[in-house]
Scaffold this motif. Structure first.
Motif, short mmCIF file in Angstrom:
data_model
loop_
_atom_site.label_atom_id
_atom_site.label_comp_id
_atom_site.label_asym_id
_atom_site.label_seq_id
_atom_site.Cartn_x
_atom_site.Cartn_y
_atom_site.Cartn_z
N PRO A 11 -18.23 -0.83 14.10
CA PRO A 11 -17.07 -1.03 13.22
C PRO A 11 -16.18 -2.21 13.64
O PRO A 11 -15.39 -2.68 12.82
N LEU A 12 -16.32 -2.68 14.86
CA LEU A 12 -15.52 -3.82 15.29
C LEU A 12 -15.81 -5.06 14.45
O LEU A 12 -15.00 -5.97 14.35
N ASN A 13 -17.00 -5.10 13.82
CA ASN A 13 -17.34 -6.21 12.93
C ASN A 13 -16.35 -6.33 11.79
O ASN A 13 -16.09 -7.43 11.31
N TYR A 14 -15.81 -5.22 11.34
CA TYR A 14 -14.87 -5.22 10.22
C TYR A 14 -13.44 -5.50 10.67
O TYR A 14 -12.54 -5.58 9.85
N LEU A 15 -13.25 -5.67 11.98
CA LEU A 15 -11.94 -6.02 12.51
C LEU A 15 -11.90 -7.49 12.97
O LEU A 15 -10.98 -7.90 13.65
N GLY A 16 -12.93 -8.25 12.61
CA GLY A 16 -12.95 -9.67 12.91
C GLY A 16 -13.89 -10.09 14.01
O GLY A 16 -14.02 -11.27 14.30
N VAL A 17 -14.57 -9.15 14.65
CA VAL A 17 -15.52 -9.50 15.70
C VAL A 17 -16.77 -10.06 15.03
O VAL A 17 -17.31 -9.47 14.10
N ASN A 18 -17.20 -11.23 15.46
CA ASN A 18 -18.42 -11.84 14.93
C ASN A 18 -19.26 -12.33 16.10
O ASN A 18 -19.28 -13.52 16.41
N PRO A 19 -19.97 -11.42 16.77
CA PRO A 19 -20.70 -11.81 17.97
C PRO A 19 -21.90 -12.69 17.64
O PRO A 19 -22.60 -12.48 16.66
N LYS A 20 -22.11 -13.70 18.44
CA LYS A 20 -23.26 -14.60 18.32
C LYS A 20 -23.88 -14.77 19.70
O LYS A 20 -23.18 -14.83 20.71
N ILE A 21 -25.20 -14.87 19.75
CA ILE A 21 -25.93 -15.07 20.98
C ILE A 21 -26.66 -16.41 20.89
O ILE A 21 -27.26 -16.72 19.86
N LYS A 22 -26.59 -17.18 21.94
CA LYS A 22 -27.36 -18.42 22.04
C LYS A 22 -28.28 -18.29 23.24
O LYS A 22 -27.84 -17.91 24.33
N CYS A 23 -29.54 -18.59 23.05
CA CYS A 23 -30.47 -18.53 24.17
C CYS A 23 -31.62 -19.48 23.92
O CYS A 23 -31.95 -19.79 22.77
N THR A 24 -32.20 -19.93 24.98
CA THR A 24 -33.40 -20.77 24.90
C THR A 24 -34.44 -20.18 25.83
O THR A 24 -34.13 -19.76 26.94
N LEU A 25 -35.63 -20.15 25.34
CA LEU A 25 -36.72 -19.64 26.15
C LEU A 25 -37.40 -20.80 26.86
O LEU A 25 -37.54 -21.89 26.28
N PRO A 26 -37.80 -20.61 28.09
CA PRO A 26 -38.49 -21.72 28.80
C PRO A 26 -39.83 -22.03 28.14
O PRO A 26 -40.53 -21.13 27.68
N GLN A 27 -40.16 -23.29 28.11
CA GLN A 27 -41.43 -23.73 27.54
C GLN A 27 -42.51 -23.63 28.61
O GLN A 27 -42.24 -23.87 29.80
N PRO A 28 -43.73 -23.31 28.22
CA PRO A 28 -44.80 -23.24 29.21
C PRO A 28 -45.10 -24.63 29.78
O PRO A 28 -44.97 -25.64 29.10
N SER A 29 -45.49 -24.65 31.03
CA SER A 29 -45.82 -25.94 31.66
C SER A 29 -47.17 -26.44 31.14
O SER A 29 -48.02 -25.66 30.72
N LYS A 30 -47.33 -27.75 31.19
CA LYS A 30 -48.59 -28.34 30.71
C LYS A 30 -49.46 -28.75 31.86
O LYS A 30 -49.07 -29.08 32.90
#
Length: 68
Positions: free
Chosen positions: A49-68
């Protein structure tokens, strides 16, 4: 003994409200799924319910690329 079942119902309702908020934001419509999208959906559902009180959570992530 009733407090356990009441607590479980409250948590279930909390998560359902969070899932509704994620659906209203269109997070389930996007066909491209990645780490950031999945994380954002998860924290939106957990925020409930916190979403309706103005909370807008966002996640940023990057996954490691496999080595060549």
């Amino acid at each position: 003994m009733r407090t356990g079942s009441i607590g479980g119902v409250i948590i279930l309702i909390w998560l359902v409200i969070g899932a509704i908020a994620a659906g209203q934001r269109g997070y389930f419509d996007n066909s491209e799924k990645n780490c950031a999208e999945a994380g954002t959906i998860a924290v939106t559902v957990v925020a409930g319910p916190l979403n309706y009180l103005g909370v807008n959570p966002k996640i940023k992530c990057t996954l490691p690329q496999p080595s060549k």
